[in-house]
Design a protein around this motif. Structure first.
Motif, PDB file in Angstrom:
ATOM      1  N   GLU A  56       0.313  51.106   3.223  1.00 31.65           N
ATOM      2  CA  GLU A  56       0.584  51.937   4.398  1.00 31.65           C
ATOM      3  C   GLU A  56       1.695  51.228   5.172  1.00 31.65           C
ATOM      4  OE1 GLU A  56      -2.919  52.748   6.764  1.00 31.65           O
ATOM      5  OE2 GLU A  56      -2.929  50.809   7.727  1.00 31.65           O
ATOM      6  N   THR A  57       2.431  51.978   5.993  1.00 35.66           N
ATOM      7  CA  THR A  57       3.604  51.383   6.624  1.00 35.66           C
ATOM      8  C   THR A  57       3.472  51.421   8.141  1.00 35.66           C
ATOM      9  OG1 THR A  57       4.866  52.256   4.764  1.00 35.66           O
ATOM     10  CG2 THR A  57       6.142  51.416   6.603  1.00 35.66           C
ATOM     11  N   CYS A  58       3.655  50.265   8.741  1.00 36.27           N
ATOM     12  CA  CYS A  58       3.672  50.019  10.190  1.00 36.27           C
ATOM     13  C   CYS A  58       2.958  51.062  11.050  1.00 36.27           C
ATOM     14  CB  CYS A  58       5.113  49.819  10.639  1.00 36.27           C
ATOM     15  SG  CYS A  58       5.194  48.974  12.234  1.00 36.27           S
ATOM     16  N   GLU A  59       3.686  52.041  11.567  1.00 33.62           N
ATOM     17  CA  GLU A  59       3.142  53.003  12.528  1.00 33.62           C
ATOM     18  C   GLU A  59       1.841  53.651  12.042  1.00 33.62           C
ATOM     19  OE1 GLU A  59       4.050  53.614  15.521  1.00 33.62           O
ATOM     20  OE2 GLU A  59       3.416  55.634  16.053  1.00 33.62           O
ATOM     21  N   GLU A  60       1.686  53.775  10.722  1.00 32.52           N
ATOM     22  CA  GLU A  60       0.483  54.420  10.193  1.00 32.52           C
ATOM     23  C   GLU A  60      -0.785  53.674  10.619  1.00 32.52           C
ATOM     24  OE1 GLU A  60       3.004  56.022   6.371  1.00 32.52           O
ATOM     25  OE2 GLU A  60       1.328  54.691   5.993  1.00 32.52           O
ATOM     26  N   LEU A  61      -0.636  52.375  10.879  1.00 32.51           N
ATOM     27  CA  LEU A  61      -1.766  51.589  11.374  1.00 32.51           C
ATOM     28  C   LEU A  61      -2.106  51.974  12.813  1.00 32.51           C
ATOM     29  CD1 LEU A  61      -3.641  48.962  11.245  1.00 32.51           C
ATOM     30  CD2 LEU A  61      -1.659  47.732  12.104  1.00 32.51           C
ATOM     31  N   PHE A  62      -1.069  52.389  13.574  1.00 31.54           N
ATOM     32  CA  PHE A  62      -1.246  52.677  15.001  1.00 31.54           C
ATOM     33  C   PHE A  62      -1.765  54.107  15.246  1.00 31.54           C
ATOM     34  CE2 PHE A  62       1.536  49.082  14.867  1.00 31.54           C
ATOM     35  CZ  PHE A  62       1.390  48.397  16.057  1.00 31.54           C
ATOM     36  N   THR A  63      -1.796  54.946  14.204  1.00 30.41           N
ATOM     37  CA  THR A  63      -2.213  56.338  14.400  1.00 30.41           C
ATOM     38  C   THR A  63      -3.737  56.456  14.256  1.00 30.41           C
ATOM     39  OG1 THR A  63      -1.828  56.728  12.057  1.00 30.41           O
ATOM     40  CG2 THR A  63      -0.051  57.336  13.550  1.00 30.41           C
ATOM     41  N   PRO A  64      -4.343  57.475  14.903  1.00 29.57           N
ATOM     42  CA  PRO A  64      -5.812  57.558  14.843  1.00 29.57           C
ATOM     43  C   PRO A  64      -6.350  57.844  13.440  1.00 29.57           C
ATOM     44  CG  PRO A  64      -4.875  59.300  16.262  1.00 29.57           C
ATOM     45  CD  PRO A  64      -3.738  58.463  15.804  1.00 29.57           C
ATOM     46  N   ASP A  65      -5.585  58.613  12.628  1.00 28.87           N
ATOM     47  CA  ASP A  65      -6.072  58.958  11.288  1.00 28.87           C
ATOM     48  C   ASP A  65      -5.280  58.142  10.259  1.00 28.87           C
ATOM     49  OD1 ASP A  65      -7.296  60.185   9.218  1.00 28.87           O
ATOM     50  OD2 ASP A  65      -6.211  62.091   9.380  1.00 28.87           O
ATOM     51  N   SER A  66      -5.485  56.823  10.276  1.00 31.88           N
ATOM     52  CA  SER A  66      -4.688  55.937   9.409  1.00 31.88           C
ATOM     53  C   SER A  66      -5.042  56.117   7.942  1.00 31.88           C
ATOM     54  CB  SER A  66      -4.939  54.487   9.780  1.00 31.88           C
ATOM     55  OG  SER A  66      -4.539  54.243  11.083  1.00 31.88           O
ATOM     56  N   PRO A  67      -4.044  56.002   7.047  1.00 34.97           N
ATOM     57  CA  PRO A  67      -4.336  56.144   5.611  1.00 34.97           C
ATOM     58  C   PRO A  67      -5.377  55.152   5.096  1.00 34.97           C
ATOM     59  CG  PRO A  67      -1.964  56.106   5.999  1.00 34.97           C
ATOM     60  CD  PRO A  67      -2.617  55.845   7.319  1.00 34.97           C
ATOM     61  N   HIS A  68      -5.441  53.931   5.704  1.00 34.23           N
ATOM     62  CA  HIS A  68      -6.360  52.936   5.137  1.00 34.23           C
ATOM     63  C   HIS A  68      -7.819  53.421   5.160  1.00 34.23           C
ATOM     64  CE1 HIS A  68      -6.348  51.536   9.467  1.00 34.23           C
ATOM     65  NE2 HIS A  68      -7.632  51.588   9.228  1.00 34.23           N
ATOM     66  N   ILE A  69      -8.140  54.409   5.994  1.00 34.42           N
ATOM     67  CA  ILE A  69      -9.540  54.874   6.055  1.00 34.42           C
ATOM     68  C   ILE A  69      -9.904  55.611   4.760  1.00 34.42           C
ATOM     69  CG2 ILE A  69     -11.167  56.366   7.306  1.00 34.42           C
ATOM     70  CD1 ILE A  69      -9.427  55.734   9.829  1.00 34.42           C
ATOM     71  N   ASP A  70      -9.092  56.629   4.408  1.00 35.30           N
ATOM     72  CA  ASP A  70      -9.378  57.362   3.165  1.00 35.30           C
ATOM     73  C   ASP A  70      -9.145  56.497   1.930  1.00 35.30           C
ATOM     74  OD1 ASP A  70     -10.345  59.684   4.188  1.00 35.30           O
ATOM     75  OD2 ASP A  70      -8.382  60.651   4.350  1.00 35.30           O
ATOM     76  N   LEU A  71      -8.172  55.595   2.020  1.00 31.65           N
ATOM     77  CA  LEU A  71      -7.926  54.720   0.866  1.00 31.65           C
ATOM     78  C   LEU A  71      -9.153  53.852   0.615  1.00 31.65           C
ATOM     79  CD1 LEU A  71      -4.220  53.647   1.614  1.00 31.65           C
ATOM     80  CD2 LEU A  71      -4.992  55.079  -0.292  1.00 31.65           C
ATOM     81  N   GLY A  72      -9.696  53.280   1.682  1.00 29.38           N
ATOM     82  CA  GLY A  72     -10.891  52.436   1.557  1.00 29.38           C
ATOM     83  C   GLY A  72     -12.050  53.235   0.983  1.00 29.38           C
ATOM     84  N   ASN A  99     -11.858  55.619  -0.943  1.00 29.44           N
ATOM     85  CA  ASN A  99     -11.557  55.883  -2.356  1.00 29.44           C
ATOM     86  C   ASN A  99     -11.684  54.627  -3.217  1.00 29.44           C
ATOM     87  OD1 ASN A  99     -10.260  58.618  -3.463  1.00 29.44           O
ATOM     88  ND2 ASN A  99     -10.013  58.511  -1.245  1.00 29.44           N
ATOM     89  N   GLY A 100     -12.202  53.559  -2.641  1.00 25.58           N
ATOM     90  CA  GLY A 100     -12.413  52.338  -3.424  1.00 25.58           C
ATOM     91  C   GLY A 100     -11.189  51.441  -3.524  1.00 25.58           C
ATOM     92  N   VAL A 101     -10.159  51.719  -2.729  1.00 24.84           N
ATOM     93  CA  VAL A 101      -8.993  50.817  -2.731  1.00 24.84           C
ATOM     94  C   VAL A 101      -9.402  49.530  -2.032  1.00 24.84           C
ATOM     95  CG1 VAL A 101      -6.682  50.477  -1.807  1.00 24.84           C
ATOM     96  CG2 VAL A 101      -7.292  52.661  -2.828  1.00 24.84           C
ATOM     97  N   GLU A 102      -9.246  48.416  -2.733  1.00 24.45           N
ATOM     98  CA  GLU A 102      -9.752  47.157  -2.178  1.00 24.45           C
ATOM     99  C   GLU A 102      -8.683  46.373  -1.432  1.00 24.45           C
ATOM    100  OE1 GLU A 102     -13.471  46.460  -5.223  1.00 24.45           O
ATOM    101  OE2 GLU A 102     -11.506  45.750  -5.866  1.00 24.45           O
ATOM    102  N   ILE A 103      -7.416  46.667  -1.731  1.00 21.37           N
ATOM    103  CA  ILE A 103      -6.332  45.941  -1.048  1.00 21.37           C
ATOM    104  C   ILE A 103      -5.377  46.969  -0.448  1.00 21.37           C
ATOM    105  CG2 ILE A 103      -4.433  44.307  -1.345  1.00 21.37           C
ATOM    106  CD1 ILE A 103      -5.893  43.264  -3.847  1.00 21.37           C
ATOM    107  N   VAL A 104      -5.141  46.868   0.862  1.00 18.71           N
ATOM    108  CA  VAL A 104      -4.164  47.743   1.525  1.00 18.71           C
ATOM    109  C   VAL A 104      -3.074  46.846   2.100  1.00 18.71           C
ATOM    110  CG1 VAL A 104      -3.757  49.384   3.397  1.00 18.71           C
ATOM    111  CG2 VAL A 104      -5.853  49.534   2.055  1.00 18.71           C
ATOM    112  N   THR A 105      -1.823  47.213   1.853  1.00 17.17           N
ATOM    113  CA  THR A 105      -0.726  46.430   2.421  1.00 17.17           C
ATOM    114  C   THR A 105      -0.139  47.198   3.602  1.00 17.17           C
ATOM    115  OG1 THR A 105       0.934  47.466   1.017  1.00 17.17           O
ATOM    116  CG2 THR A 105      -0.141  45.511   0.145  1.00 17.17           C
ATOM    117  N   ASN A 106       0.370  46.459   4.577  1.00 21.29           N
ATOM    118  CA  ASN A 106       1.091  47.110   5.669  1.00 21.29           C
ATOM    119  C   ASN A 106       2.396  46.371   5.902  1.00 21.29           C
ATOM    120  OD1 ASN A 106       2.177  47.565   8.356  1.00 21.29           O
ATOM    121  ND2 ASN A 106       0.368  48.806   8.700  1.00 21.29           N
ATOM    122  N   SER A 107       3.501  47.086   5.736  1.00 23.93           N
ATOM    123  CA  SER A 107       4.809  46.487   5.904  1.00 23.93           C
ATOM    124  C   SER A 107       5.401  47.013   7.189  1.00 23.93           C
ATOM    125  CB  SER A 107       5.689  46.870   4.732  1.00 23.93           C
ATOM    126  OG  SER A 107       5.008  46.512   3.565  1.00 23.93           O
TER     127      SER A 107
END
Ligand code: DND
Ligand code: ATP
Ligand code: GLN
Length: 734
Positions: free
Chosen positions: A174-190, A192-200
């Motif tokens: 996921e990229t920067c601002e996506e962490l700051f939004t209320p519906d961040s991708p890392h929630i659905d990714l997690g 879905n069993g994604v164990e590592i999320v990167t944020n650049s």
């Protein structure tokens, strides 16, 4: 047995459009990640071209050159056998995207475009990019770059929001601002069993902001479990922002690796070993399971590359990295480190020979000078530590001796000039003495000069040319005439400052000559109130304190006094702020706060309400009348708010020429990049806004009167009751 993965993230000091330098720093970070035995390396947002290219993102060159660098990186022998997550801009079907390139051994696995673009405050990503079409949408991207086609052995690669699946785990970006939004991708990714999320990220510093960013990052892996890897740019990449690194690796809400927030190290790699089993056991919770069953599914891209460390099979003692406490700096340290590191980047990248400050003996120029001394302290520390890049930069800039200057004062003396420009009647001996004392304490090359002749020459132009004799208001002249005389001083100081900046190195016989950068020192309050002269000597090349208000500056100077051991700084804190533009008389000395009709502390509060709380005149009055009810009457508050907005409005045009300053606060009034307002505003008196304030004031005063009356009646009621009671008592006693 645990499943151990060693991963690396980094902070890179990128520079917009420095394609070669940026590429070399990326390759160096990959080298260091591999040396630390990492199987995954994550880098900052848009790192190939540098995050802050701004409107250069509108040029096709920026995209083409980024592909050219990517090809060099992917082919490089030091960049093999490690999963790479690299940032660059990509054009696809006539739209431009802010992307991650996920690659392995010279081949792209996925191009992952940013879903939520940063577009507030300093950010303008919507001006340059489109957000990706939809979450979880994937399609084909046709490679345009011929070399890349050859390397890929194909001309199509997937582009979109997908998961990378390895035999042992899975990861997604996921990229920067996506962490700051209320519906961040890392929630659905997690889910879905994604164990590592990167944020650049390309995320800038403001005072006290790291706390917000760290809580968001930790929260991202605390609720849903997982490993979160954060990379960021660091340093000045060509604009007013300082990107504050702080690369981070965490697992299930615990930190296992944290990089520096401010540093002169161009490539800083943070590595940690994490155990996937810790994520798996954390996630084994029924409530999470119910949500995971319902989570929308993603397309996966598969690779046979394993992220888990083969070391764990060979080395039975390889252990996960221990949990760490988060590290923060105090706001005073943050001012010191952010201004110091920013000024160093600016100096070494500008090619100038050093800095010059018009040093007035007042607090603002003292604060600016202290930030440069702070920079010299940071540089000195790096020299002692043997930082090769810093040693090379110091050798290039400090040319007055063959020997490397090493103490902060030695460095300061080589690169920092100060000049006091006095007037015989206006300047006090105290300001002159304070300027000299500060210069001696920090080691600047100091000139103490008088500009009476320049002033007289300008004034005489009017006298001789028109016969008109301009005078100061104390001599009976109208305010406008007096101001014109004051402004001669401030404007000729600016011209003189630039002259000394151009000639300073030649006067000292610097080999190769060179010029100095002129430093400005206007603070936020003065800028907002318009209490400065258009094109005076704070119209400079760069201003390190321009978005810091007087209250924060005072705390900073107090801290420096003790931390840097400079006792004379107390004298600056004790002095009454004055512009010294009018002649001093026995019973009169100019004072900023009297001139402005408000105190710097009041300005600090109103400045925050205007920008951060987004209040107009009416909203500000409504707020302050409650806030200041114990110290001011409603009428006094109304007068103050009106005065503030009146001067703000009539002086807003001055903001258009304000010296570019380091962005350090969300209350910054910088008109050019951050606080976009009209510069021809109605003066507000007679305005609708003030009429509404008057109406509210009338209601409040009516209420106050009624309250007073009620209070009096109650008092007298109580009095009568008391008397009755007393009478009752006395009856009883009787
Ligand atoms: N609406 C508008 N749009 C665009 N430009 C506009 C304008 N209205 C005036 N102007 C222009 O603005 C200029 C007038 O502004 P300006 O020259 O700043 O002059 P002004 O604001 O009149 O005076 C400067 C003020 O700053 C104070 N001050 C305090 C501390 C330090 C210093 C210092 O310099 O060291 C100064 C000084 O005591 C005085 O009160 C003129 O060139 C005028 O034509
Ligand atoms: N006599 C002077 N010699 C050199 N520079 C001066 C002189 N007077 C003013 N300046 C420059 O003009 C700037 C604006 O002046 P101003 O009075 O607003 O700030 P200051 O004197 O540093 O601080 P303060 O506002 O606390 O008095 C100063 O910061 C300084 O850089
Ligand atoms: N580049 C980005 O997406 C940065 C946006 C984010 N709000 C920040 O301040 O860090």
């Amino acid at each position: 047995m645990g499943r151990l993965v060693t991963v690396s993230t980094c902070s890179l000091n990128q520079w917009a459009l420095d394609f070669i330098g940026n590429r070399e720093r990326i390759i160096e970070s990959i080298r260091q990640a591999k040396a630390a035995k990492s199987s995954l390396r994550v880098g900052p947002e848009l790192e190939i071209c540098g995050y802050g290219c701004l409107d250069h993102y509108l040029e096709t060159d920026t995209y083409d050159h980024s592909w050219e660098q990517l090809v060099i990186i992917l082919q490089h022998p030091d960049c093999q056998d490690v999963l790479l997550d690299i940032g660059m801009p990509v054009e696809h079907l006539n739209l431009r995207y802010n992307c991650r390139i996920i690659a392995l051994n010279g081949k792209i696995l996925l191009i992952r475009p940013k879903l939520s673009l940063a577009n507030d405050g300093n950010y303008r990503e919507m001006r340059h990019f489109s957000p990706w079409k939809a979450a979880r949408h994937v399609e084909e991207y046709t490679l345009q770059n011929k070399e890349m086609q050859k390397l890929q052995g194909a001309f199509k690669v997937p582009i979109g929001d997908a998961i990378i699946k390895t035999p042992d785990t899975s990861f997604a970006a996921e990229t920067c601002e996506e962490l700051f939004t209320p519906d961040s991708p890392h929630i659905d990714l997690g889910l879905n069993g994604v164990e590592i999320v990167t944020n650049s990220s390309g995320s800038h510093h403001t005072l006290r902001k790291l706390d917000v960013r760290l809580s968001l990052i930790l929260e991202a892996s605390r609720k849903g479990g997982g490993i979160y890897i954060y990379a960021n740019q660091q340093g000045c990449d060509g604009d007013r922002l300082y990107y504050d690194g702080s690369a981070l690796i965490c697992i299930n809400g615990e930190i296992v690796g944290q990089g520096s927030q401010f540093s002169l190290t161009d490539v800083e790699v943070v590595t940690a070993t994490v155990d996937l089993e810790v994520v798996r056991s954390f996630r084994c919770a029924p409530s999470r399971g119910l949500q995971a069953n319902k989570a929308p599914s993603y397309q996966t891209i598969e690779t046979p590359y394993e992220l888990c460390s083969t070391e764990s099979d060979l080395n039975p003692y390889l252990a996960p990295s221990p949990y760490l406490k988060p590290r923060y700096h105090t706001p005073e340290e943050e001012i010191h480190l952010s201004t110091g590191c920013y000024l160093w980047d600016y100096l070494r990248r500008s090619g100038a020979a050093g800095y010059l400050i018009p040093l007035s003996g007042g607090l603002d120029s003292c604060a600016t000078a202290t930030t440069v001394f702070g920079m010299c302290r940071i540089v000195s520390k790096e020299l002692y530590a043997g930082n090769e890049q810093v040693i090379a930069d110091v050798k290039r800039i400090c040319k007055y001796s063959d020997k490397l200057p090493i103490t902060p004062k030695q460095i300061c003396n080589q690169i920092f000039h100060s000049v006091y420009m006095g007037m015989s009647k206006q300047s006090s001996k105290e300001t002159r003495a304070r300027a000299s004392a500060l210069s001696s304490a920090i080691g600047t090359y100091h000139n103490d000069i008088d500009i009476d002749n320049v002033y007289e020459a300008q004034r005489n132009l009017v006298v001789k040319g028109t016969g008109f004799e301009p005078k100061f208001r104390k001599q009976g002249a109208p305010y406008a005439v007096s101001l014109a005389l004051e402004n001669i001083q401030s404007r000729s100081r600016m011209v003189t400052a630039y002259l000394f900046a151009q000639l300073g190195p030649s006067i000292r016989n610097r080999p190769g000559g060179g010029g100095l950068l002129v430093l400005g020192s206007a603070n936020v309050g003065e800028a907002l109130r318009g209490y400065y002269t258009k094109y005076d000597c704070s119209s400079a090349d760069i201003n390190p304190i321009g978005s810091i208000d007087k209250d924060d500056l005072k705390k900073f100077i107090f801290w420096c006094k003790n931390e840097f051991n400079i006792p004379v700084l107390q004298e600056f804190l004790d002095a009454t702020p004055t512009a010294e533009l009018e002649p001093i008389e026995e019973d009169y000395a100019q004072s900023d706060e009297v001139d402005m009709g408000m105190s710097y502390s009041q300005l600090s509060i109103m400045g925050r309400l205007r920008k951060v709380s987004k209040l107009g005149p009416y909203g500000m009055f409504e707020h302050l009348v409650r806030e200041w009810k114990d110290t001011m009457t409603a009428r006094e508050v109304a007068d103050l708010v009106k005065r503030f907005y009146h001067y703000y409005a009539i002086n807003r045009h001055k903001m258009t020429i304000l010296t570019p300053s380091l962005h350090s606060n969300d209350y910054s009034p910088d008109d050019n990049r951050f606080d976009l307002r009209p510069f021809l505003l109605p003066p507000f008196y007679q305005s609708w806004q003030f009429k509404r304030i008057d109406e509210l004031l009338a209601r409040i005063e009516k209420y106050d009167k009624e309250e007073e009356k009620r209070g009096k009646e109650e008092d007298s009621g109580r009095g009568e009751k008391k008397r009755e009671d007393v009478n009752d008592d006395s009856e009883e006693v009787d």
